[in-house]
Design a protein around this motif. Structure first.
Motif, PDB file in Angstrom:
ATOM      1  N   GLN A   1     -12.494  18.782 -22.589  1.00 33.04           N
ATOM      2  CA  GLN A   1     -11.290  18.325 -22.644  1.00 33.04           C
ATOM      3  C   GLN A   1     -10.783  17.371 -24.006  1.00 33.04           C
ATOM      4  OE1 GLN A   1      -9.867  15.799 -19.424  1.00 33.04           O
ATOM      5  NE2 GLN A   1      -7.960  16.670 -19.641  1.00 33.04           N
TER       6      GLN A   1
ATOM      7  N   LEU B   1     -12.959  26.522 -21.417  1.00 30.58           N
ATOM      8  CA  LEU B   1     -14.469  26.833 -21.014  1.00 30.58           C
ATOM      9  C   LEU B   1     -15.387  27.003 -22.027  1.00 30.58           C
ATOM     10  CD1 LEU B   1     -15.955  27.504 -18.364  1.00 30.58           C
ATOM     11  CD2 LEU B   1     -15.212  29.962 -18.750  1.00 30.58           C
TER      12      LEU B   1
ATOM     13  N   PHE C   1     -16.592  18.220 -18.878  1.00 30.87           N
ATOM     14  CA  PHE C   1     -16.789  18.274 -17.384  1.00 30.87           C
ATOM     15  C   PHE C   1     -17.445  19.411 -16.989  1.00 30.87           C
ATOM     16  CE2 PHE C   1     -13.822  15.212 -15.853  1.00 30.87           C
ATOM     17  CZ  PHE C   1     -12.731  14.795 -16.878  1.00 30.87           C
TER      18      PHE C   1
ATOM     19  N   TYR D   1     -21.711  29.537  -8.658  1.00 31.10           N
ATOM     20  CA  TYR D   1     -21.057  29.212  -9.875  1.00 31.10           C
ATOM     21  C   TYR D   1     -21.033  27.920 -10.396  1.00 31.10           C
ATOM     22  CZ  TYR D   1     -19.383  33.959  -8.528  1.00 31.10           C
ATOM     23  OH  TYR D   1     -19.578  35.355  -8.042  1.00 31.10           O
TER      24      TYR D   1
ATOM     25  N   PHE E   1      -7.489  27.272 -18.011  1.00 33.65           N
ATOM     26  CA  PHE E   1      -6.577  26.232 -18.027  1.00 33.65           C
ATOM     27  C   PHE E   1      -5.646  26.272 -19.020  1.00 33.65           C
ATOM     28  CE2 PHE E   1      -8.060  23.314 -14.573  1.00 33.65           C
ATOM     29  CZ  PHE E   1      -9.366  23.725 -14.371  1.00 33.65           C
ATOM     30  N   GLY E   2      -4.276  25.844 -18.639  1.00 35.50           N
ATOM     31  CA  GLY E   2      -3.337  25.498 -19.526  1.00 35.50           C
ATOM     32  C   GLY E   2      -3.547  24.315 -20.259  1.00 35.50           C
ATOM     33  N   GLN E   3      -2.545  24.105 -21.070  1.00 41.64           N
ATOM     34  CA  GLN E   3      -2.700  22.789 -21.818  1.00 41.64           C
ATOM     35  C   GLN E   3      -2.382  21.601 -21.524  1.00 41.64           C
ATOM     36  OE1 GLN E   3      -1.008  25.572 -22.666  1.00 41.64           O
ATOM     37  NE2 GLN E   3      -1.697  26.560 -24.524  1.00 41.64           N
ATOM     38  N   GLY E   4      -2.111  21.470 -20.180  1.00 46.27           N
ATOM     39  CA  GLY E   4      -1.728  20.255 -19.601  1.00 46.27           C
ATOM     40  C   GLY E   4      -0.169  19.817 -19.635  1.00 46.27           C
TER      41      GLY E   4
ATOM     42  N   TYR F   1     -19.926  25.618 -14.411  1.00 46.79           N
ATOM     43  CA  TYR F   1     -19.278  25.750 -15.496  1.00 46.79           C
ATOM     44  C   TYR F   1     -19.185  24.644 -16.485  1.00 46.79           C
ATOM     45  CZ  TYR F   1     -17.034  29.442 -12.634  1.00 46.79           C
ATOM     46  OH  TYR F   1     -16.518  30.120 -11.469  1.00 46.79           O
TER      47      TYR F   1
ATOM     48  N   VAL G   1     -22.928  32.570 -13.313  1.00 46.27           N
ATOM     49  CA  VAL G   1     -22.806  33.187 -11.834  1.00 46.27           C
ATOM     50  C   VAL G   1     -23.970  33.017 -11.023  1.00 46.27           C
ATOM     51  CG1 VAL G   1     -20.823  34.450 -12.733  1.00 46.27           C
ATOM     52  CG2 VAL G   1     -23.219  35.397 -12.363  1.00 46.27           C
TER      53      VAL G   1
ATOM     54  N   TYR H   1     -20.493  29.490 -18.773  1.00 44.68           N
ATOM     55  CA  TYR H   1     -20.416  29.472 -17.223  1.00 44.68           C
ATOM     56  C   TYR H   1     -21.835  30.113 -16.917  1.00 44.68           C
ATOM     57  CZ  TYR H   1     -18.484  34.070 -17.505  1.00 44.68           C
ATOM     58  OH  TYR H   1     -17.966  35.327 -17.555  1.00 44.68           O
TER      59      TYR H   1
ATOM     60  N   PHE I   1      -2.272  20.113 -14.862  1.00 50.75           N
ATOM     61  CA  PHE I   1      -2.894  21.382 -15.608  1.00 50.75           C
ATOM     62  C   PHE I   1      -2.807  22.588 -14.466  1.00 50.75           C
ATOM     63  CE2 PHE I   1      -4.897  19.725 -18.917  1.00 50.75           C
ATOM     64  CZ  PHE I   1      -5.463  18.383 -18.678  1.00 50.75           C
TER      65      PHE I   1
ATOM     66  N   TYR J   1     -16.662  22.654 -19.216  1.00 46.46           N
ATOM     67  CA  TYR J   1     -15.574  22.542 -19.920  1.00 46.46           C
ATOM     68  C   TYR J   1     -15.518  21.366 -20.759  1.00 46.46           C
ATOM     69  CZ  TYR J   1     -13.378  25.633 -16.469  1.00 46.46           C
ATOM     70  OH  TYR J   1     -13.131  26.524 -15.806  1.00 46.46           O
TER      71      TYR J   1
ATOM     72  N   MET K   1      -5.052  19.842 -25.550  1.00 45.62           N
ATOM     73  CA  MET K   1      -5.614  21.312 -25.498  1.00 45.62           C
ATOM     74  C   MET K   1      -5.932  21.689 -24.102  1.00 45.62           C
ATOM     75  SD  MET K   1      -7.460  21.391 -29.261  1.00 45.62           S
ATOM     76  CE  MET K   1      -7.365  23.056 -29.380  1.00 45.62           C
ATOM     77  N   GLY K   2      -5.932  20.734 -23.275  1.00 48.59           N
ATOM     78  CA  GLY K   2      -6.396  21.168 -21.670  1.00 48.59           C
ATOM     79  C   GLY K   2      -7.720  21.012 -21.438  1.00 48.59           C
ATOM     80  N   LEU K   3      -8.066  22.081 -20.533  1.00 42.58           N
ATOM     81  CA  LEU K   3      -9.495  22.215 -20.561  1.00 42.58           C
ATOM     82  C   LEU K   3     -10.124  23.655 -21.017  1.00 42.58           C
ATOM     83  CD1 LEU K   3      -9.256  20.682 -16.953  1.00 42.58           C
ATOM     84  CD2 LEU K   3     -10.910  19.796 -18.238  1.00 42.58           C
TER      85      LEU K   3
ATOM     86  N   LYS L   1     -20.893  33.377 -22.021  1.00 41.93           N
ATOM     87  CA  LYS L   1     -19.902  32.775 -22.922  1.00 41.93           C
ATOM     88  C   LYS L   1     -18.409  32.562 -22.272  1.00 41.93           C
ATOM     89  CE  LYS L   1     -22.371  33.850 -26.909  1.00 41.93           C
ATOM     90  NZ  LYS L   1     -22.495  34.712 -28.357  1.00 41.93           N
ATOM     91  N   GLY L   2     -17.871  31.294 -22.552  1.00 39.49           N
ATOM     92  CA  GLY L   2     -16.543  31.172 -22.299  1.00 39.49           C
ATOM     93  C   GLY L   2     -15.770  31.034 -23.637  1.00 39.49           C
ATOM     94  N   GLU L   3     -14.662  30.528 -23.579  1.00 42.88           N
ATOM     95  CA  GLU L   3     -13.688  30.367 -24.742  1.00 42.88           C
ATOM     96  C   GLU L   3     -14.079  29.920 -25.848  1.00 42.88           C
ATOM     97  OE1 GLU L   3     -10.883  28.205 -21.828  1.00 42.88           O
ATOM     98  OE2 GLU L   3      -9.344  29.493 -23.064  1.00 42.88           O
TER      99      GLU L   3
END
Lengths: 115, 115
Positions: B37, B45, B90, B31, A105-108, B33, B50, B48, A89, B35, B41-43, B57-59
């Motif tokens: 998986q 977010l 994760f 920090y 992150f990218g998609q892997g 987070y 701080v 999170y 990744f 995620y 589609m990768g990881l 909020k993340g993605e």
């Protein structure tokens, strides 16, 4: 927000050949670009990273290059070995003071090294 | 020094049930987070934090809530689980300052299945 695109999604090479994985990012404020390796059933592990003030970094058989102007960075693995088989990744992060330095992150890429 | 610990490691839920995933770190990281998986589609977010008492909020935050009442703990809640939330989750943490300011430490993951 940041968007990271990674290619290819799968990569198969013969042992001893080189492997290259490419990523592009969208946020020009991103300044940190790590690469993680994830073996089957395991957690992602950092293998190499690069900051935006550096164009290239090497660590034995692994190297990463960064082109800030084009907003892309690449992972190069030379003399591949079967134990390099894993999912890789890429990721991009803005500075910590900017949205907690969250890593996107990218998609892997699933790399398979055939003996 | 256990690093980042996630509980539970596996869980099966029925649609509509609620549950909480716990992430605990003993590295005094600022920090943290969460995620998810999913294949191809990768990881991604989810949320999170701080610092203690703050979350963002993340993605992909919809359907999840988080809390950071103590610096070392980051909880991820599913109020009404849906099959689309079947995933591997994760948790990760990192330092705010050097050394290792950008390096994420991941937990071992929590596999959640929603029937």
């Amino acid at each position: 927000g940041e968007n990271v695109e990674q290619h290819p999604s799968t990569l198969s090479v013969q042992e001893g050949d080189s492997a290259v994985i490419k990523c592009t990012y969208s946020d020009s404020a991103s300044n940190y670009f790590p690469w993680y390796k994830q073996e089957l059933g395991k957690r992602p592990q950092l293998i190499i990273d690069i900051r935006s003030n550096v164009g290239e970094k090497k660590d034995q058989r692994i190297a990463v290059t960064l082109n800030k102007t084009a907003k892309h960075f690449s992972l190069h693995i030379t003399e591949t070995q079967p134990e390099d088989s894993a999912v890789y990744f890429c990721a991009a992060s803005t500075p910590s003071y900017n949205q907690g330095g969250k890593l996107i992150f990218g998609q892997g890429t699933e790399l398979s090294v055939k003996p | 020094n256990a690093g980042v610990t996630q509980t539970p490691k596996f869980r099966v839920l029925k649609t509509g049930q609620s549950m909480t995933l716990l992430c605990a770190q003993d590295m005094n990281h600022e920090y943290m987070y969460w995620y998810r998986q999913d294949p191809g589609m990768g990881l991604r977010l989810i949320h999170y934090s701080v610092g203690e008492g703050t979350t963002a909020k993340g993605e992909v935050p919809d359907g999840y809530n988080v809390s950071r009442l103590k610096k070392q703990n980051f909880l991820l809640g599913l109020e009404s689980a849906a099959p689309s939330q079947t995933s591997v989750y994760f948790c990760a943490s990192k330092n705010r300052v050097a050394p290792g300011a950008n390096v994420l430490t991941f937990g071992a993951g929590s596999r959640l299945t929603v029937l």
